[in-house]
Design an enzyme around this catalytic site. Structure first.
Site, PDB file in Angstrom:
ATOM      1  N   GLU A 110      -2.697  -7.487  -3.598  1.00  0.00           N
ATOM      2  CA  GLU A 110      -3.506  -6.363  -3.108  1.00  0.00           C
ATOM      3  C   GLU A 110      -2.754  -5.082  -3.380  1.00  0.00           C
ATOM      4  O   GLU A 110      -1.524  -5.029  -3.226  1.00  0.00           O
ATOM      5  CB  GLU A 110      -3.728  -6.422  -1.585  1.00  0.00           C
ATOM      6  CG  GLU A 110      -4.727  -7.437  -1.117  1.00  0.00           C
ATOM      7  CD  GLU A 110      -4.958  -7.391   0.400  1.00  0.00           C
ATOM      8  OE1 GLU A 110      -4.804  -6.320   1.026  1.00  0.00           O
ATOM      9  OE2 GLU A 110      -5.287  -8.464   0.943  1.00  0.00           O
TER      10      GLU A 110
ATOM     11  N   TYR B 233       0.844  -1.209   0.000  1.00  0.00           N
ATOM     12  CA  TYR B 233       0.000   0.000   0.000  1.00  0.00           C
ATOM     13  C   TYR B 233       0.873   1.252   0.000  1.00  0.00           C
ATOM     14  O   TYR B 233       0.810   2.067   0.910  1.00  0.00           O
ATOM     15  CB  TYR B 233      -0.949  -0.038   1.213  1.00  0.00           C
ATOM     16  CG  TYR B 233      -2.050  -1.059   1.021  1.00  0.00           C
ATOM     17  CD1 TYR B 233      -3.218  -0.725   0.337  1.00  0.00           C
ATOM     18  CD2 TYR B 233      -1.904  -2.364   1.463  1.00  0.00           C
ATOM     19  CE1 TYR B 233      -4.208  -1.671   0.117  1.00  0.00           C
ATOM     20  CE2 TYR B 233      -2.890  -3.312   1.241  1.00  0.00           C
ATOM     21  CZ  TYR B 233      -4.041  -2.954   0.571  1.00  0.00           C
ATOM     22  OH  TYR B 233      -5.034  -3.873   0.338  1.00  0.00           O
TER      23      TYR B 233
END
Ligand code: BDP
Length: 633
Positions: free
Chosen positions: A527, A491
């Site tokens: 992700e 992220y």
């Protein structure tokens, strides 16, 4: 050819570690299915130790006689059904009950009657007419009990089914959790406790999937395993059938094509069926007619029981740089999902399931990961039919505490993998097992834990690669040597370097080079993403706006485009849709990293991804015929 057949046999010996079957209940000329969906009586046990239901044996009478009950829909999570915040956040035993009258022939014909719960979160105990028939540890997976003998005791009596479900998590459950009592009486009332969890989704509870009664004859098909392969134009279906309750072990198996024509048959309980001019199972956007399914019709020697299993013929192989489906490179351009929606929580809901598949196809996505637990079988059946490729994940999420790497945890995790593989082994859409998400893989015990878990899973199913999803540092990750594919979550410019979108390409490039350099295995970006509150705008971009989410994605994409020519084999956005979480200062009524809102409306990022996924499909696959005409979706 002979070598291939031998290899398929080897695959089976290992798979036979699983003893009894868990075939999805299907109607046939010998089987009836009765859904017990709808309204059940419901009561939460609010006694201080949550144990009154057991102490006073609530299962012995009708639940309404024990105290006040409310209507509760099944399947659904109970949390968001009422206006009561204490039920939303309830921890402990809740009790469900309903009565059912079964057709008289089920009893007089001496059939097996099986009660099946698709899933209940988390620990369940089941009684029929006050007699305990089974208990089961773990959500997300089905469990069954044969109840015919209880029904026969008094055929005139309606049958009372009581299910107690407890959502308490411990350090040994999957996912793990802890109960913490707050003992400072100046700050918390008597008996105050909270449940701590290390995962980022609301811990919905209740009976999440259909409860069914189904019948089989006394001699019945208990389990079927298929493993497929092909050589040139010939498909190979290696099958193994186990029949229970029959005097002879012989069976009849017939493989039918879509048009109902028999393409191969046999009378052996195991063997290899050869399919001339095979129609392979292909992923969506990789072939003009994806998701081709044959039907394997299985009967025992006397044709008393009949079961039809959908079969897709395809192969999976992994090299150090590629993921091959039917020997062609497959690039995952897909999503991570949750089973999550307004009001029903994690309850299976057909309108939602079909809407999500339409959105996935609209987006041009060809795959998803069942983050962070096994999804409903009904969803996997949709994937089989539509050619959506699945990474099937266990509920091993939030394994962060060193005490969750002990023997009890590992034993339970192995048992969950047994149940998961037993349930999902025959789905052509399932191409890889993921044993966990973001465990504390840098801790020393992680090495033994993941080595054991991955070796065990490969023994159960040598035909599919195994992975877990990591968030740790490449140099300290203890499980990476054992996985077939590296799955990494990151992220950048979200959980660190906030607001600095410009660092993404550099950091992502370093991430890929480090991991590939050390392990020489193909990598999936499993992700990436950013929260965006739908309708919030700012340009230049600011965190939480739709513009920021868009730019995070675009910065990742530029690096994916360089690396996918080398060893990156996929990208899965976090997340398909906004979803509910526990309350906290990082969450605005849930996690907003969806490219769709929780109500399935697109944010700006959805259009970016749609444009990209269709472009990738154009480059790497064969678009279906309908894409050449106006899109029907
Ligand atoms: C990842 C987790 C996922 C979270 C996501 C996030 O795997 O469950 O929801 O972060 O923070 O690390 O949005």
């Amino acid at each position: 050819m002979m070598l291939r057949v031998l290899w398929l046999f080897a695959a089976f010996d290992a798979a036979l570690l699983l003893d009894t079957g868990m075939l999805f209940p299907r109607e046939s000329s010998s089987r009836e299915v009765k859904a017990l969906n709808g309204l059940w009586a419901f009561r939460a046990d609010r006694s201080p130790n949550r144990n009154q239901g057991f102490e006073r044996a609530w299962y012995k009478s009708s639940l309404a006689e024990t105290g006040p009950v409310i209507d509760m829909p099944v399947p659904a999570s109970y949390n968001d059904i009422t206006q009561d915040a204490t039920l939303r956040d309830f921890i402990g035993w809740v009790w469900y009950e309903r009565e059912v009258t079964v057709p008289a022939r089920w009893i007089t014909d001496g059939l097996r009657v099986v009660l099946r719960v698709g899933s209940a979160h988390y620990y369940s105990v089941v009684w029929v007419n006050g007699v305990k028939v089974t208990e089961h540890e773990g959500g997300h997976l089905p469990f069954e009990a044969e109840i015919g003998t209880l029904l026969r005791e008094d055929p005139t009596m309606p049958c009372r089914i009581t299910i107690a479900v407890n959502n308490t998590l411990t350090l040994q459950t999957l996912p793990p959790g802890t109960i913490q009592y707050m003992n400072d009486r100046t700050r918390y009332p008597d008996g105050f406790f909270v449940q701590n969890i290390n995962f980022d989704f609301f811990n919905y509870a209740g009976i999440h999937r259909p409860v069914l009664l189904y019948t089989t004859p006394k001699a019945y098909v208990d389990d079927i395993t298929v493993v497929t392969d092909f050589l040139d134009n010939t498909g190979l279906v290696r099958y193994n059938v186990s029949v229970q309750g029959a005097s002879s072990a012989t069976v009849k198996v017939t493989l039918m094509d879509k048009g109902g024509h028999c393409v191969a048959s046999s009378t052996e309980p195991s063997g290899v069926l050869k399919v001339v001019d095979v129609s392979l199972w292909w992923p969506y956007l990789m072939h003009e007619s994806p998701g081709y399914l044959y039907s394997l019709e299985v009967t025992d020697s006397e044709s008393i029981d009949v079961y039809a299993l959908p079969v897709g013929i395809r192969t999976i192989n992994v090299t150090s740089t590629q993921f091959l489906i039917n020997n062609k490179p497959f690039y995952f351009h897909g999503v991570n999902k949750h089973e999550d929606a307004d009001i029903r929580g994690k309850g299976l809901d057909w309108p939602l399931v079909v809407k999500d598949f339409n959105l996935i196809k609209w987006l041009g996505a060809n795959s998803f990961r069942t983050s962070h637990y096994p999804y409903a079988e009904e969803i996997l059946q949709m994937c089989d039919r539509h050619g959506i490729v699945v990474i099937d994940e266990s509920p091993g999420v939030g394994i962060k505490d060193i005490r969750s790497f002990g023997n009890a945890s590992l034993t339970h995790h192995l048992a969950v993998m047994d149940e998961l593989v037993r349930r999902d082994k025959n789905h052509p859409s399932v191409v890889m097992w993921s044993v966990a998400n973001e465990p504390a893989a840098e801790m020393n015990p992680a090495e033994y834990y993941f080595k054991t878990l991955i070796t065990h899973t490969k023994a159960l199913d040598p035909t599919r690669p195994v992975t877990y999803v990591t968030y740790s540092n490449y140099a300290r990750d203890k499980g990476a040597p054992f996985v077939d594919v590296i799955c990494i979550n990151s992220y950048f410019s979200w959980y660190h370097d906030q607001g600095h979108l410009e660092v993404i390409p550099l950091q992502l490039n370093t991430q890929f080079e480090d991991w590939y350099g050390k392990y020489k295995k193909p990598i999936i970006q499993s992700e990436y993403g950013a929260d965006a509150v739908a309708g919030l705008h700012n340009d230049p971009p600011v965190m939480f706006t739709e513009e920021y989410q868009k730019e995070v994605l675009q910065n990742y994409h530029s690096v994916f485009d360089q690396k996918r020519k080398k060893y990156v084999i996929g990208e899965l956005i976090w997340n398909f849709a906004d979803f509910m979480t526990t309350q906290g200062i990082l969450r605005v009524v849930g996690n907003k990293k969806g490219i769709f809102t929780r109500q399935r409306q697109p944010k700006a990022a959805a259009f970016i991804l749609k444009e990209r996924y269709w472009r990738l499909a154009n480059e790497t696959g064969t678009l279906p015929l309908w894409t050449k005409y106006p899109c029907p979706l």
